[in-house]
Enzyme design. Structure first.
Site, short mmCIF file in Angstrom:
data_model
loop_
_atom_site.label_atom_id
_atom_site.label_comp_id
_atom_site.label_asym_id
_atom_site.label_seq_id
_atom_site.Cartn_x
_atom_site.Cartn_y
_atom_site.Cartn_z
N LYS A 13 0.83 -1.22 0.00
CA LYS A 13 0.00 0.00 0.00
C LYS A 13 0.86 1.26 0.00
CE LYS A 13 -2.48 -0.91 3.72
NZ LYS A 13 -2.11 -2.27 4.14
N ARG A 87 -10.60 0.56 8.27
CA ARG A 87 -10.14 -0.81 8.51
C ARG A 87 -11.21 -1.63 9.21
NH1 ARG A 87 -4.18 0.36 8.48
NH2 ARG A 87 -3.06 -1.58 8.69
N ARG A 126 11.06 -6.27 5.11
CA ARG A 126 10.93 -4.84 5.43
C ARG A 126 11.51 -4.54 6.81
NH1 ARG A 126 4.96 -2.38 5.21
NH2 ARG A 126 4.66 -3.37 7.21
N ARG A 132 10.61 -1.53 11.83
CA ARG A 132 9.34 -1.23 12.47
C ARG A 132 9.10 -2.25 13.57
NH1 ARG A 132 4.40 -0.05 8.38
NH2 ARG A 132 3.29 -1.13 10.03
N ARG A 143 -1.55 -9.35 12.88
CA ARG A 143 -2.08 -8.29 11.99
C ARG A 143 -2.87 -8.92 10.84
NH1 ARG A 143 3.28 -5.29 10.89
NH2 ARG A 143 2.13 -4.04 9.37
P1 AMP Z 1 -0.19 0.46 8.76
O1 AMP Z 1 1.01 1.31 8.65
O2 AMP Z 1 -1.33 0.92 7.92
O3 AMP Z 1 0.12 -1.01 8.57
O4 AMP Z 1 -0.71 0.60 10.28
C1 AMP Z 1 0.11 0.23 11.39
C2 AMP Z 1 -0.75 0.04 12.63
O5 AMP Z 1 -1.43 1.26 12.94
C3 AMP Z 1 -1.85 -1.01 12.52
O6 AMP Z 1 -1.38 -2.32 12.76
C4 AMP Z 1 -2.82 -0.52 13.58
O7 AMP Z 1 -2.37 -0.86 14.88
C5 AMP Z 1 -2.73 0.99 13.44
N1 AMP Z 1 -3.72 1.50 12.46
C6 AMP Z 1 -3.47 2.06 11.24
N2 AMP Z 1 -4.61 2.40 10.62
C7 AMP Z 1 -5.62 2.05 11.47
C8 AMP Z 1 -7.03 2.11 11.40
N3 AMP Z 1 -7.67 2.62 10.32
N4 AMP Z 1 -7.74 1.65 12.46
C9 AMP Z 1 -7.12 1.15 13.54
N5 AMP Z 1 -5.80 1.04 13.67
C10 AMP Z 1 -5.05 1.48 12.65
#
Ligand code: AMP
Length: 188
Positions: A13, A87, A126, A132, A143
């Protein structure tokens, strides 16, 4: 152009969001990036979010809905791409409400499709580069579980609205960008 980009963790993404942003000059709104910034700055939201992010759980809906509502409301009708939001179905309904108040519609929802084993391989890779904290194998598996249970229902949700566009997320990065471009050129 107003679009949503979603897919499992590690689907690419972030990479494709960068392509879309450069190509179509839309505002890139990533909840993950906003939350990581908040964690880094040790804000109240950041401290709360960290406890969920470290475990691979979703941050509570009301927290992310507030962040996104403020961002979208401040865009002044500029095109945008939501990356990592919504999400959950609750978030998707909240987004509908916010957009309704602003008289805006989503044009398309791009689903980047990648299978679990590829996701784990990519994320472990990654981790070596980005370091991270939520990229270790146990957290990644969680996840993925969270994605399956809470996020994948969005596929049906947006399909029923006629907005879903599926893209195979495997192959060369440029090849995948090309598939996305074929879809998005229809909305320029
Ligand atoms: P990402 O970088 O999009 O993979 O997001 C990393 C982490 O941020 C996720 O595993 C969640 O813990 C949190 N997160 C990101 N976007 C959301 C969302 N829309 N709703 C809830 N938690 C989120």
């Amino acid at each position: 152009m107003k679009i949503i980009l979603f897919g499992p963790p590690g689907a690419g993404k972030g990479t494709q969001a960068q392509f879309i942003k450069d190509k179509y000059n839309v505002e890139h709104i990533s909840t993950g990036d906003v939350l990581r910034e908040a964690v880094k700055n040790k804000t109240e939201v950041g401290m709360l979010a960290k406890s969920y992010m470290d475990k691979g759980e979703l941050v509570p809906d009301e927290v992310v809905v507030k962040i996104i509502s403020e961002k979208v409301s401040n865009l002044d009708n500029k095109g945008f791409m939501l990356d990592g939001f919504p999400r959950t179905i609750t978030q998707a309904n909240a987004l509908n409400d916010v957009l309704g108040e602003l008289n805006l519609d989503i044009d398309a929802v791009i689903l980047l499709k990648v299978d679990d084993e590829e996701v784990i391989k990519r994320i472990l890779n990654r981790q070596k580069i980005e370091k991270r904290e939520d990229d270790n194998e146990d957290v990644v598996r969680n996840r993925l579980k969270v994605y399956r249970e809470q996020t994948s229902p969005l596929k049906k949700f947006y399909d029923e609205k006629g907005l879903l566009r599926e893209v195979v997320g495997i192959g060369e990065i440029s090849e995948i960008s090309g598939r996305i471009q074929e879809i998005l050129d229809n909305y320029v």
